[in-house]
Design a protein around this motif. Structure first.
Motif, PDB file in Angstrom:
ATOM      1  N   PHE A  91       0.846  -1.183   0.000  1.00  0.00           N
ATOM      2  CA  PHE A  91       0.000   0.000   0.000  1.00  0.00           C
ATOM      3  C   PHE A  91       0.886   1.240   0.000  1.00  0.00           C
ATOM      4  O   PHE A  91       1.683   1.435   0.922  1.00  0.00           O
ATOM      5  CB  PHE A  91      -0.887   0.021   1.241  1.00  0.00           C
ATOM      6  N   TYR A  92       0.764   2.053  -1.025  1.00  0.00           N
ATOM      7  CA  TYR A  92       1.499   3.306  -1.200  1.00  0.00           C
ATOM      8  C   TYR A  92       2.941   3.191  -0.725  1.00  0.00           C
ATOM      9  O   TYR A  92       3.423   3.981   0.080  1.00  0.00           O
ATOM     10  CB  TYR A  92       0.764   4.497  -0.534  1.00  0.00           C
ATOM     11  N   ILE A 109       2.436  -9.111  -7.622  1.00  0.00           N
ATOM     12  CA  ILE A 109       2.313  -7.839  -6.910  1.00  0.00           C
ATOM     13  C   ILE A 109       0.955  -7.208  -7.194  1.00  0.00           C
ATOM     14  O   ILE A 109       0.549  -7.083  -8.347  1.00  0.00           O
ATOM     15  CB  ILE A 109       3.411  -6.847  -7.359  1.00  0.00           C
ATOM     16  N   ASN A 110       0.261  -6.772  -6.134  1.00  0.00           N
ATOM     17  CA  ASN A 110      -0.965  -5.992  -6.292  1.00  0.00           C
ATOM     18  C   ASN A 110      -0.774  -4.694  -5.513  1.00  0.00           C
ATOM     19  O   ASN A 110      -0.888  -4.676  -4.288  1.00  0.00           O
ATOM     20  CB  ASN A 110      -2.182  -6.771  -5.785  1.00  0.00           C
ATOM     21  N   ALA A 111      -0.450  -3.616  -6.219  1.00  0.00           N
ATOM     22  CA  ALA A 111      -0.063  -2.358  -5.576  1.00  0.00           C
ATOM     23  C   ALA A 111      -1.245  -1.403  -5.470  1.00  0.00           C
ATOM     24  O   ALA A 111      -2.046  -1.282  -6.408  1.00  0.00           O
ATOM     25  CB  ALA A 111       1.069  -1.705  -6.362  1.00  0.00           C
ATOM     26  N   HIS A 161      -3.539  -0.244  -8.634  1.00  0.00           N
ATOM     27  CA  HIS A 161      -4.826   0.435  -8.492  1.00  0.00           C
ATOM     28  C   HIS A 161      -4.602   1.807  -7.875  1.00  0.00           C
ATOM     29  O   HIS A 161      -3.969   1.931  -6.822  1.00  0.00           O
ATOM     30  CB  HIS A 161      -5.768  -0.388  -7.629  1.00  0.00           C
ATOM     31  N   ILE A 162      -5.119   2.831  -8.530  1.00  0.00           N
ATOM     32  CA  ILE A 162      -5.000   4.204  -8.050  1.00  0.00           C
ATOM     33  C   ILE A 162      -6.406   4.705  -7.730  1.00  0.00           C
ATOM     34  O   ILE A 162      -7.267   4.760  -8.615  1.00  0.00           O
ATOM     35  CB  ILE A 162      -4.327   5.103  -9.099  1.00  0.00           C
ATOM     36  N   TYR A 163      -6.643   5.028  -6.471  1.00  0.00           N
ATOM     37  CA  TYR A 163      -7.983   5.363  -5.998  1.00  0.00           C
ATOM     38  C   TYR A 163      -8.233   6.861  -6.099  1.00  0.00           C
ATOM     39  O   TYR A 163      -7.513   7.659  -5.489  1.00  0.00           O
ATOM     40  CB  TYR A 163      -8.180   4.844  -4.571  1.00  0.00           C
ATOM     41  N   LYS A 164      -9.224   7.211  -6.881  1.00  0.00           N
ATOM     42  CA  LYS A 164      -9.537   8.608  -7.185  1.00  0.00           C
ATOM     43  C   LYS A 164      -9.856   9.387  -5.910  1.00  0.00           C
ATOM     44  O   LYS A 164     -10.648   8.940  -5.080  1.00  0.00           O
ATOM     45  CB  LYS A 164     -10.720   8.673  -8.143  1.00  0.00           C
ATOM     46  N   GLY A 165      -9.215  10.529  -5.769  1.00  0.00           N
ATOM     47  CA  GLY A 165      -9.476  11.412  -4.634  1.00  0.00           C
ATOM     48  C   GLY A 165      -8.897  10.946  -3.313  1.00  0.00           C
ATOM     49  O   GLY A 165      -9.137  11.578  -2.277  1.00  0.00           O
ATOM     50  N   GLU A 200     -12.932   5.620   3.288  1.00  0.00           N
ATOM     51  CA  GLU A 200     -13.632   4.356   3.543  1.00  0.00           C
ATOM     52  C   GLU A 200     -13.870   3.549   2.278  1.00  0.00           C
ATOM     53  O   GLU A 200     -13.608   2.340   2.246  1.00  0.00           O
ATOM     54  CB  GLU A 200     -14.965   4.625   4.242  1.00  0.00           C
ATOM     55  N   ALA A 201     -14.339   4.199   1.220  1.00  0.00           N
ATOM     56  CA  ALA A 201     -14.635   3.470  -0.017  1.00  0.00           C
ATOM     57  C   ALA A 201     -13.364   2.874  -0.616  1.00  0.00           C
ATOM     58  O   ALA A 201     -13.330   1.701  -0.992  1.00  0.00           O
ATOM     59  CB  ALA A 201     -15.324   4.391  -1.019  1.00  0.00           C
ATOM     60  N   ALA A 202     -12.309   3.688  -0.695  1.00  0.00           N
ATOM     61  CA  ALA A 202     -11.049   3.215  -1.255  1.00  0.00           C
ATOM     62  C   ALA A 202     -10.444   2.117  -0.376  1.00  0.00           C
ATOM     63  O   ALA A 202      -9.928   1.109  -0.884  1.00  0.00           O
ATOM     64  CB  ALA A 202     -10.066   4.380  -1.398  1.00  0.00           C
TER      65      ALA A 202
END
Length: 296
Positions: free
Chosen positions: A208-209, A225-227, A257-261, A276-278
């Protein structure tokens, strides 16, 4: 204290706090910089208190949950600092199961990371969260003190400590021999580093990041890898395309995966940067990845 959201703060202030969190400035420098965001009823000091972790919010799985067992374990680390202590969480059943190493942020083994280990145990994995601060007395119960201690530990020896923890976990008699690793912030970068060092001995990784390895080092990775990244994380996320290209060249199964916002630290449910959603989507992807590559 009322739980705040990232949207309650100017992005520039969140970026300033991120710089502080990662040792780029002192608390006093952060407070000086935050002064311009202070409004009626919210001083720079109160903004700091709103942004720092509240670990009471992190408890999703209680330590005494009947579905799991937990204990503190000390693992020998002859190439590192001699030994490393950690938090072991495993299902209450006696099944032989795959294992996941959980690597903390740059503050040590705090309550949020312990809860992540318990969440993995509820998902039917053996989870071990080692404390990289073991050699300096362990996580002190305070994040600022944790950062100060973190900066005193030899980073090379700390990596050896995590490698020793990974080898110990993988070789446990109740482990199937399939080992995954998940980490957050510093821990995400360490997961990438372990993937480089361990090769095929690591079966799956979910950073994660986390800071990405060089293209040459990425070519040594064998673990799928799942980044996970936050769109607004201008310090780490821009490194993904080069990492993606290097993993593709190396033939490593991978997703990014890049989570918007979302900001850096979006999975940590103890701070306003929590999304929470991300976080839920990313956690679901992490469990799916481990189920796919550790249970086969």
């Amino acid at each position: 204290m009322e739980r705040k959201k990232a949207s309650d703060f100017p992005q520039e202030l969140l970026n300033l706090f991120d710089l502080y969190v990662h040792g780029g400035m002192s608390r006093r420098e952060f407070l000086n910089g935050a002064q311009r965001f202070a409004v009626a009823g919210a001083s720079a000091a109160s903004l700091f208190e709103m942004l720092r972790p509240n670990y009471a919010w992190a408890i999703q799985i209680a330590p005494n949950d009947a579905r799991i067992r937990t204990e503190t374990v000390v693992v020998p680390s002859p190439k590192g600092n001699g030994s490393i202590s950690g938090y072991l969480a495993l299902p209450a059943n006696d099944d032989k199961l795959p294992a996941v190493l959980v690597i903390h942020e740059n503050r040590g083994l705090n309550p949020y990371i312990e809860d992540v280990a318990r969440r993995l145990a509820v998902a039917n994995f053996i989870a071990f969260a080692p404390d990289g601060l073991t050699s300096v007395g362990g996580y002190p119960g305070d994040d600022e003190k944790g950062l100060a201690l973190f900066q005193k530990v030899d980073q090379g020896k700390m990596k050896e400590d995590f490698l020793a923890a990974a080898a110990w976990l993988k070789s446990r008699p109740d482990c199937t021999g399939k080992l995954g690793a998940i980490g957050f912030c510093f821990g995400g970068g360490m997961v990438n580093a372990l993937a480089v060092e361990m090769g095929a001995d690591l079966s799956a990784a979910v950073p994660f990041y986390g800071l990405q390895p060089s293209a040459a080092d990425a070519g040594r990775i064998k673990a799928p890898i799942n980044a996970q990244y936050g769109e607004l994380d201008s310090r780490i996320t821009p490194g993904w395309p080069a990492f993606d290209a290097a993993l593709t060249k190396a033939g490593v199964p991978h997703e990014g995966h890049i989570y918007k916002g979302a900001n850096h630290g979006f999975h940590n449910d103890t701070t306003p940067r929590y999304d929470e959603a991300a976080a839920k989507e990313a956690w679901g992807r992490a469990l799916d990845w481990f189920n796919k590559y550790l249970r086969g």
